[in-house]
Design a protein around this motif. Sequence first.
Motif, mmCIF file in Angstrom:
data_model
loop_
_atom_site.group_PDB
_atom_site.id
_atom_site.type_symbol
_atom_site.label_atom_id
_atom_site.label_comp_id
_atom_site.label_asym_id
_atom_site.label_seq_id
_atom_site.Cartn_x
_atom_site.Cartn_y
_atom_site.Cartn_z
ATOM 1 N N TYR A 54 -5.719 -4.877 -7.151
ATOM 2 C CA TYR A 54 -5.397 -3.751 -6.270
ATOM 3 C C TYR A 54 -6.428 -3.585 -5.149
ATOM 4 O O TYR A 54 -6.519 -2.516 -4.553
ATOM 5 N N ALA A 55 -7.178 -4.629 -4.852
ATOM 6 C CA ALA A 55 -8.263 -4.525 -3.872
ATOM 7 C C ALA A 55 -7.762 -4.080 -2.499
ATOM 8 O O ALA A 55 -8.480 -3.378 -1.766
ATOM 9 N N VAL A 102 -6.360 2.803 -13.090
ATOM 10 C CA VAL A 102 -7.206 1.700 -13.545
ATOM 11 C C VAL A 102 -8.679 2.041 -13.340
ATOM 12 O O VAL A 102 -9.518 1.822 -14.221
ATOM 13 N N THR A 103 -9.008 2.597 -12.188
ATOM 14 C CA THR A 103 -10.400 2.948 -11.881
ATOM 15 C C THR A 103 -10.926 3.987 -12.861
ATOM 16 O O THR A 103 -12.049 3.863 -13.378
ATOM 17 N N ASP A 126 0.842 -1.191 0.000
ATOM 18 C CA ASP A 126 0.000 0.000 0.000
ATOM 19 C C ASP A 126 0.881 1.245 0.000
ATOM 20 O O ASP A 126 0.995 1.963 0.998
ATOM 21 N N ILE A 156 -5.252 -2.109 -1.863
ATOM 22 C CA ILE A 156 -4.581 -0.807 -1.927
ATOM 23 C C ILE A 156 -5.612 0.287 -1.648
ATOM 24 O O ILE A 156 -6.746 0.226 -2.122
ATOM 25 N N ALA A 193 -8.299 -4.112 -11.370
ATOM 26 C CA ALA A 193 -8.732 -3.453 -10.138
ATOM 27 C C ALA A 193 -8.839 -4.455 -8.997
ATOM 28 O O ALA A 193 -8.557 -4.115 -7.828
ATOM 29 N N ARG A 228 -11.360 -4.163 -14.861
ATOM 30 C CA ARG A 228 -11.960 -4.629 -13.614
ATOM 31 C C ARG A 228 -11.150 -5.770 -13.008
ATOM 32 O O ARG A 228 -11.021 -5.881 -11.782
ATOM 33 N N LYS A 250 -3.705 2.217 -9.122
ATOM 34 C CA LYS A 250 -5.093 1.823 -8.860
ATOM 35 C C LYS A 250 -6.048 2.924 -9.297
ATOM 36 O O LYS A 250 -7.087 2.647 -9.920
ATOM 37 N N ASN A 295 1.523 2.349 -6.075
ATOM 38 C CA ASN A 295 0.380 1.456 -6.315
ATOM 39 C C ASN A 295 -0.954 2.187 -6.191
ATOM 40 O O ASN A 295 -1.919 1.851 -6.884
ATOM 41 N N ARG A 296 -1.014 3.185 -5.333
ATOM 42 C CA ARG A 296 -2.245 3.982 -5.233
ATOM 43 C C ARG A 296 -2.498 4.748 -6.534
ATOM 44 O O ARG A 296 -3.642 4.885 -6.976
ATOM 45 N N ASP A 313 -7.931 3.492 -1.684
ATOM 46 C CA ASP A 313 -8.531 4.309 -2.734
ATOM 47 C C ASP A 313 -8.192 5.776 -2.470
ATOM 48 O O ASP A 313 -8.486 6.305 -1.394
#
Length: 435
Positions: free
Chosen positions: A223-224, A200-201, A189, A226, A220, A217, A197, A193-194, A228
């Motif tokens: 990265y669950a 990607v979102t 985290d 990590i 994503a 998806r 993520k 990586n944030r 938001d």
Amino acid sequence: MTQFHLREWDRLPFGSGPGQIPEPLAERLVTVAKASPFAGSGEGGVLEHLRHHIRARGVVGVIAAPGVSLEILPKIDLPPGEAGETRETGDAAVRRRLIHMLAVALDLRLDLGAVTGLSWQKETLLDILIRIFADKLTEALRRGMPRRYTGLEDDLPALRGRLDVTRQFTAHAVNPARLACRFDALSEDIVLNRILKATVTHLARMTGSGALRGRLRELAFVYADIADVAPAALEWDKVVLDRTNRAWAELLAMARLFLQNRYQTTSLGRAEGTALLFEMDALFEDYIGRLIRRGVQSSGLKVTLQGGGLYCLDDAGRGLFRTKPDILIRSSGQVVQVIDTKWKRISARIEDAKQGVSQADVYQMMAYAQLYRAPRVTLLYPHHQGLATPEGVQARFTISGRPTVVETASIDVGQGAGMAARLAALVLPEAVLQG
């Protein structure tokens, strides 16, 4: 979603027939375009909304609104073999050239082999870039997500790391069974990586392709765990790239492309719009500057991009009107050439002795010649088929009463092979002699 395609400076008339756009759809696109940083004070810097049509300006990319998207491609003259016989094949070749320019400007090494010929014709610039990003991210994640040691605090039954004395005797004064610990732990985290993520979102919301949305998806899900973080709150300056994660530098550059400056998500009441836009003046400048640097790197010349910084006027020791030439070429510490790039078409000398060069551009180059004591200054334009001569120097003049050379030159961005060497040929022979 209904898709429309346009070249910069071309028009798309209102209507319901072939090659036309219904005016309500056009209004949705114009509303999104007005929110772009490139819209300008008159809000027409991306799309002009006129009485019978919309007109693209010098900004390219993709604008999307509910039910409609518009792809704007640059005007690039292609070799006959690449241009093809249909608009689709011509657009595919232009997308290739535009993505090549982006790759050079952003220092990306993009492997385009996975993008099929059909994809170049059927997908928009945005979806092609998203596909490339998804491919690169998937491959990188197979090698493992980057991790770093981060400082953590926790109340534990046994000491880990070091004791936080202040917190121990305040929070746990009556419960000595818990120890206030400070320790370092290897964590995924992290800021890098944030950012990925968040990218990607956002891309999952932008793409109009169901297949690409499914791939994003899946990414994503990886990265669950990590955190938001909204794009505006991402801490880009805290990303640490070292030998352990250097391979992620290109993905970070692509994330900047999607999330910073040139990409925006706009919410307009009930309607939402997205835009991925590039100002061709700035892209052409970065592209040419980096290729010139690459082309002359073994010559001993030093290339400075957006440097200089000298002032036109001196006000009792305070400089006024600072200059930032696009490209400075130095030999043995002396400026031997100043190059300014212009993404616009000049005319052949047989049609106009001035070639359509603006008076302001000439004055600017004269100022550069004076301030930087440059014997040669060059206005560099994209080559096009309307010029009577091949790419290279199109016209050469001297400043009245001085030996300083002012020249106009062109480079064919539609012909991708050997660009760095061809640009170096505009610089090296005279630079070496002057040096």
